[in-house]
Design a protein around this motif. Structure first.
Motif, mmCIF file in Angstrom:
data_model
loop_
_atom_site.group_PDB
_atom_site.id
_atom_site.type_symbol
_atom_site.label_atom_id
_atom_site.label_comp_id
_atom_site.label_asym_id
_atom_site.label_seq_id
_atom_site.Cartn_x
_atom_site.Cartn_y
_atom_site.Cartn_z
ATOM 1 N N UNK A 1 0.867 -1.178 0.000
ATOM 2 C CA UNK A 1 0.000 0.000 0.000
ATOM 3 C C UNK A 1 0.903 1.226 0.000
ATOM 4 N N UNK A 2 0.545 2.225 -0.803
ATOM 5 C CA UNK A 2 1.291 3.487 -0.839
ATOM 6 C C UNK A 2 0.298 4.636 -0.806
ATOM 7 N N UNK A 3 0.529 5.579 0.064
ATOM 8 C CA UNK A 3 -0.371 6.720 0.227
ATOM 9 C C UNK A 3 -1.799 6.272 0.500
ATOM 10 N N UNK A 4 -1.949 5.187 1.233
ATOM 11 C CA UNK A 4 -3.268 4.708 1.609
ATOM 12 C C UNK A 4 -4.028 3.956 0.536
ATOM 13 N N UNK A 5 -3.373 3.676 -0.600
ATOM 14 C CA UNK A 5 -4.022 2.958 -1.696
ATOM 15 C C UNK A 5 -3.197 1.729 -2.062
ATOM 16 N N UNK A 6 -3.892 0.702 -2.569
ATOM 17 C CA UNK A 6 -3.192 -0.460 -3.088
ATOM 18 C C UNK A 6 -2.175 -0.032 -4.134
ATOM 19 N N UNK A 7 -1.119 -0.807 -4.270
ATOM 20 C CA UNK A 7 -0.128 -0.568 -5.321
ATOM 21 C C UNK A 7 -0.768 -0.802 -6.687
ATOM 22 N N UNK A 8 -1.457 -1.922 -6.805
ATOM 23 C CA UNK A 8 -2.035 -2.361 -8.069
ATOM 24 C C UNK A 8 -3.515 -1.981 -8.112
ATOM 25 N N UNK A 9 -3.996 -1.551 -9.268
ATOM 26 C CA UNK A 9 -5.411 -1.193 -9.397
ATOM 27 C C UNK A 9 -6.258 -2.399 -8.993
ATOM 28 N N UNK A 10 -7.120 -2.254 -7.987
ATOM 29 C CA UNK A 10 -7.831 -3.405 -7.433
ATOM 30 C C UNK A 10 -8.842 -4.053 -8.373
ATOM 31 N N UNK A 11 -9.439 -3.297 -9.265
ATOM 32 C CA UNK A 11 -10.441 -3.866 -10.172
ATOM 33 C C UNK A 11 -9.867 -4.205 -11.544
ATOM 34 N N UNK A 12 -9.050 -3.322 -12.083
ATOM 35 C CA UNK A 12 -8.513 -3.497 -13.426
ATOM 36 C C UNK A 12 -7.395 -4.534 -13.479
ATOM 37 N N UNK A 13 -6.508 -4.552 -12.459
ATOM 38 C CA UNK A 13 -5.291 -5.347 -12.577
ATOM 39 C C UNK A 13 -5.126 -6.509 -11.609
ATOM 40 N N UNK B 1 -0.681 7.745 -10.052
ATOM 41 C CA UNK B 1 -1.246 6.555 -10.675
ATOM 42 C C UNK B 1 -1.064 5.270 -9.884
ATOM 43 N N UNK B 2 -0.883 4.191 -10.639
ATOM 44 C CA UNK B 2 -0.815 2.840 -10.087
ATOM 45 C C UNK B 2 0.501 2.172 -10.434
ATOM 46 N N UNK B 3 0.891 1.203 -9.622
ATOM 47 C CA UNK B 3 2.010 0.318 -9.921
ATOM 48 C C UNK B 3 1.439 -1.010 -10.388
ATOM 49 N N UNK B 4 2.256 -2.043 -10.293
ATOM 50 C CA UNK B 4 1.807 -3.382 -10.647
ATOM 51 C C UNK B 4 2.279 -3.864 -11.991
ATOM 52 N N UNK C 1 10.217 -7.460 -17.623
ATOM 53 C CA UNK C 1 11.149 -6.544 -18.282
ATOM 54 C C UNK C 1 10.469 -5.502 -19.161
ATOM 55 N N UNK C 2 9.259 -5.770 -19.636
ATOM 56 C CA UNK C 2 8.554 -4.796 -20.462
ATOM 57 C C UNK C 2 7.513 -4.010 -19.685
ATOM 58 N N UNK C 3 7.387 -4.296 -18.388
ATOM 59 C CA UNK C 3 6.511 -3.551 -17.500
ATOM 60 C C UNK C 3 5.069 -3.479 -18.006
ATOM 61 N N UNK C 4 4.501 -4.652 -18.287
ATOM 62 C CA UNK C 4 3.099 -4.751 -18.676
ATOM 63 C C UNK C 4 2.218 -4.693 -17.444
ATOM 64 N N UNK C 5 1.168 -3.866 -17.482
ATOM 65 C CA UNK C 5 0.182 -3.965 -16.427
ATOM 66 C C UNK C 5 -0.613 -5.246 -16.709
ATOM 67 N N UNK C 6 -1.085 -5.916 -15.669
ATOM 68 C CA UNK C 6 -1.734 -7.212 -15.869
ATOM 69 C C UNK C 6 -2.893 -7.195 -16.859
ATOM 70 N N UNK C 7 -3.704 -6.142 -16.845
ATOM 71 C CA UNK C 7 -4.847 -6.097 -17.757
ATOM 72 C C UNK C 7 -4.408 -5.996 -19.222
ATOM 73 N N UNK C 8 -3.271 -5.396 -19.489
ATOM 74 C CA UNK C 8 -2.761 -5.343 -20.866
ATOM 75 C C UNK C 8 -2.111 -6.674 -21.233
ATOM 76 N N UNK C 9 -1.352 -7.270 -20.304
ATOM 77 C CA UNK C 9 -0.769 -8.578 -20.594
ATOM 78 C C UNK C 9 -1.865 -9.591 -20.931
ATOM 79 N N UNK C 10 -2.978 -9.516 -20.253
ATOM 80 C CA UNK C 10 -4.083 -10.454 -20.482
ATOM 81 C C UNK C 10 -4.491 -10.484 -21.947
ATOM 82 N N UNK D 1 -18.329 -12.686 -17.891
ATOM 83 C CA UNK D 1 -19.335 -11.693 -17.510
ATOM 84 C C UNK D 1 -19.351 -11.409 -16.008
ATOM 85 N N UNK D 2 -18.806 -12.321 -15.211
ATOM 86 C CA UNK D 2 -18.734 -12.115 -13.760
ATOM 87 C C UNK D 2 -17.455 -11.385 -13.342
ATOM 88 N N UNK D 3 -16.577 -11.073 -14.311
ATOM 89 C CA UNK D 3 -15.337 -10.373 -14.010
ATOM 90 C C UNK D 3 -14.168 -11.277 -13.664
#
Length: 181
Positions: A17-29, A62-65, A69-78, A87-89
Motif C-alpha cells: 500500500x502506498x499513500x493509503x491505496x493499493x499498489x495495483x489497481x484493485x479492479x482493473x489489474x 497513478x498505479x504500480x503493478x 522486463x517490459x513492464x506490462x500492467x496485468x490487464x494489458x498482458x491479459x 461476464x462475472x469479471x
C-alpha cells in the motif's frame, strides 16, 4: 525503457500500500494478475512488480503493478497472453487466445517475466498502438504504451516518448555498426 532491459522489474508486491491505496489497481489489474500467477505458477504475494511513480514532492502518481522486463500492467498482458474476462469479471486462460505462445510455438503460456515473451508482446502492443517505423508514429506508440491513448498527448509525458526515440536511435546506430552499414 522502464526496466533498463529487465534489470529493474519493480520493488513492490501486489499487497503493498502506498499513500493509503493499493499498489495495483484493485479492479482493473488484480484479477488478471491472480489468474496469470495461477496459470504460470508464481506466488502473487511475493512476485516483484512496479511501484507507483512519485513526483519530486513525494506525491503518488497513478498505479504500480507493472510486470517483468517490459513492464506490462496485468490487464494489458491479459490481451496478448490469452487471459479472458467472463461476464462475472473472472479471468481464465484460453490457450488459443495466447498470441505469445502461438507466435513463439511454445508449449507453455506466455510469461510476462520471460524476456523473449515480454519483448514479443512489446512489439505487438507497439504495433497495435500505431507504430509503423516513422518517428512520429513510433513516438506516439511509445507514449500510448506508457500513458494510454488518453495520456499520450499530455505534455508531462513527452519525456517518455523522447527517451524512447533517443534509445531507438542509439540502438539503430549500434546495429548499423554491427552489420557494417
Amino acid at each position: 525503457q522502464e526496466s533498463s532491459y529487465g534489470s529493474n522489474i519493480g520493488g513492490c508486491t501486489m499487497g503493498d500500500v502506498a499513500s493509503g491505496k493499493d499498489i495495483m489497481h484493485p479492479d482493473r489489474d488484480k484479477p488478471p494478475f491472480l489468474a496469470i500467477a495461477a496459470e504460470i505458477g508464481f506466488d502473487p504475494a511475493t512476485q516483484q512488480v512496479s511501484c507507483p511513480l512519485r513526483r519530486s514532492d513525494g506525491t503518488r502518481i497513478g498505479w504500480g503493478g507493472a510486470m517483468g522486463p517490459s513492464q506490462f500492467i496485468p490487464s494489458t498482458w491479459a490481451i496478448y497472453g490469452g487471459f479472458k474476462k467472463d461476464s462475472a469479471g473472472n479471468y481464465s486462460y484460453v490457450q488459443s487466445q495466447d498470441a505469445i505462445r502461438t507466435l513463439l510455438g511454445k508449449t507453455s503460456p506466455g510469461n510476462p517475466f520471460s524476456n523473449q515473451d515480454a519483448f514479443l508482446a512489446t512489439g505487438l502492443l507497439l504495433r497495435d498502438n500505431g507504430a509503423n517505423g516513422s518517428y512520429s508514429s513510433d513516438r506516439t506508440a511509445a507514449l500510448r504504451y506508457y500513458a494510454g491513448w488518453g495520456g499520450a498527448s499530455r505534455p508531462e509525458n513527452a519525456f517518455y516518448g523522447d527517451g524512447v526515440m533517443k534509445r531507438k536511435a542509439r540502438l539503430d546506430g549500434d546495429i548499423r555498426v554491427l552489420i557494417g552499414s
